[in-house]
Design an enzyme around this catalytic site. Structure first.
Site, mmCIF file in Angstrom:
data_model
loop_
_atom_site.group_PDB
_atom_site.id
_atom_site.type_symbol
_atom_site.label_atom_id
_atom_site.label_comp_id
_atom_site.label_asym_id
_atom_site.label_seq_id
_atom_site.Cartn_x
_atom_site.Cartn_y
_atom_site.Cartn_z
ATOM 1 N N ARG A 40 37.340 33.174 37.622
ATOM 2 C CA ARG A 40 36.937 32.758 39.073
ATOM 3 C C ARG A 40 37.584 33.881 39.985
ATOM 4 O O ARG A 40 38.766 34.201 39.746
ATOM 5 C CB ARG A 40 37.725 31.354 39.270
ATOM 6 C CG ARG A 40 37.251 30.279 38.408
ATOM 7 C CD ARG A 40 36.090 29.739 38.916
ATOM 8 N NE ARG A 40 35.968 28.468 38.074
ATOM 9 C CZ ARG A 40 34.764 27.994 37.831
ATOM 10 N NH1 ARG A 40 33.742 28.263 38.742
ATOM 11 N NH2 ARG A 40 34.451 26.875 36.964
ATOM 12 N N ILE A 41 36.554 34.087 40.995
ATOM 13 C CA ILE A 41 37.035 35.032 41.932
ATOM 14 C C ILE A 41 37.980 34.297 43.015
ATOM 15 O O ILE A 41 37.770 33.099 43.256
ATOM 16 C CB ILE A 41 35.780 35.446 42.886
ATOM 17 C CG1 ILE A 41 34.824 36.167 41.724
ATOM 18 C CG2 ILE A 41 36.341 36.292 43.818
ATOM 19 C CD1 ILE A 41 35.264 37.280 41.189
ATOM 20 N N ALA B 185 40.370 41.071 46.607
ATOM 21 C CA ALA B 185 39.334 39.957 46.631
ATOM 22 C C ALA B 185 38.061 40.179 46.170
ATOM 23 O O ALA B 185 37.158 39.157 45.935
ATOM 24 C CB ALA B 185 39.318 39.044 48.041
ATOM 25 N N ASN C 232 44.992 41.852 37.032
ATOM 26 C CA ASN C 232 43.793 41.303 36.170
ATOM 27 C C ASN C 232 43.512 42.311 34.952
ATOM 28 O O ASN C 232 44.084 43.702 35.075
ATOM 29 C CB ASN C 232 42.599 41.439 37.251
ATOM 30 C CG ASN C 232 41.345 41.010 36.384
ATOM 31 O OD1 ASN C 232 41.194 39.858 35.627
ATOM 32 N ND2 ASN C 232 40.070 41.587 36.601
ATOM 33 N N THR C 233 43.113 41.750 33.755
ATOM 34 C CA THR C 233 42.658 42.776 32.974
ATOM 35 C C THR C 233 41.171 42.669 32.780
ATOM 36 O O THR C 233 40.569 41.675 33.117
ATOM 37 C CB THR C 233 43.130 42.322 31.362
ATOM 38 O OG1 THR C 233 42.485 41.103 30.954
ATOM 39 C CG2 THR C 233 44.778 42.104 31.498
ATOM 40 N N HIS C 234 40.552 43.745 32.312
ATOM 41 C CA HIS C 234 38.771 43.726 32.468
ATOM 42 C C HIS C 234 38.629 44.532 31.103
ATOM 43 O O HIS C 234 39.101 45.708 30.860
ATOM 44 C CB HIS C 234 38.360 44.302 33.653
ATOM 45 C CG HIS C 234 37.006 44.370 33.542
ATOM 46 N ND1 HIS C 234 36.249 43.146 33.827
ATOM 47 C CD2 HIS C 234 36.193 45.235 33.348
ATOM 48 C CE1 HIS C 234 34.870 43.582 33.709
ATOM 49 N NE2 HIS C 234 34.672 44.889 33.395
#
Ligand code: GRF
Length: 191
Positions: free
Chosen positions: A90-91, A141, A106-108
């Site tokens: 979720r953003i 964001a 964050n991990t991506h």
């Protein structure tokens, strides 16, 4: 260093963090694990490990803003130094990011800024790149935007599927997440 980990799915990255804390490799306190929906395996893993666990269910709120505010309040109640999005799909709002002093990690599963979004692995394969990888970054964001902390490349093998590639990326992603948290915790410790 106190962390709150947010999950939406299977929580294998979370498990890597739990295991590293248990073995003493990672000197952080997991204050709580939270999810945006009921019934995730990530939350099950957290409960099994005896950790404080919560759900702020996205579908129980009339608006995104109300959900976001409830999530912010709940996470803030644990006074974390760092909040980790570990497969949290979720953003969150700029208010959420600000509430935690920009310390939202964050991990991506792609080499950002290439292939942001929910399908980073699929999109990289569809483009036909020969090398992809994973990124650990401070999240703002936006969608998978913000200052990059660490990245590692993973070559795409012939005959690979999205599933096999994602699994291989996740092996690297777990290691990178744990080593990044360890470095942040070491930097935070008084000399
Ligand atoms: C990870 O690859 C994460 O980067 C992506 O979803 C996956 C989550 O895996 N957004 P898990 O829930 O930690 O097993």
């Amino acid at each position: 260093m106190r962390i709150v980990v947010l999950v939406s799915g299977t929580g294998s990255n979370l498990q890597a963090v739990i295991d590293a804390v248990t073995s003493g490799e990672l000197d952080v306190e997991i204050a709580a694990v939270g999810a945006d929906r009921e019934g995730t395996y990530g939350v099950e893993r957290s409960s099994e490990a005896g950790l404080e666990t919560f759900v702020v269910n996205f579908n129980s709120f009339p608006t995104r803003d109300e959900w976001d505010a409830a999530l912010t309040d709940r996470v803030a109640s644990y006074a974390p130094d760092v909040v980790v999005s570990s497969g949290f799909m979720r953003i969150v709002s700029a208010d959420f990011i600000e509430a935690f002093n920009g310390k939202y990690l964050n991990t991506h599963p792609a080499l950002l800024p290439a292939f942001p979004g929910a399908h980073g692995v699929r999109d990289a394969m569809a483009y036909g790149v020969k090398v992809t990888g994973c990124t650990v970054h401070w999240a703002d964001a936006g969608v998978d935007t913000g200052p990059i902390i660490a990245q590692e490349a993973v070559a795409i093998e012939p005959g690979e599927t999205e599933e096999t590639l994602h699994e291989r990326i996740k092996v690297v992603e777990r290691r990178l997440l744990v080593s990044t948290l360890a470095a942040l915790a070491a930097a935070q410790k008084p000399a």
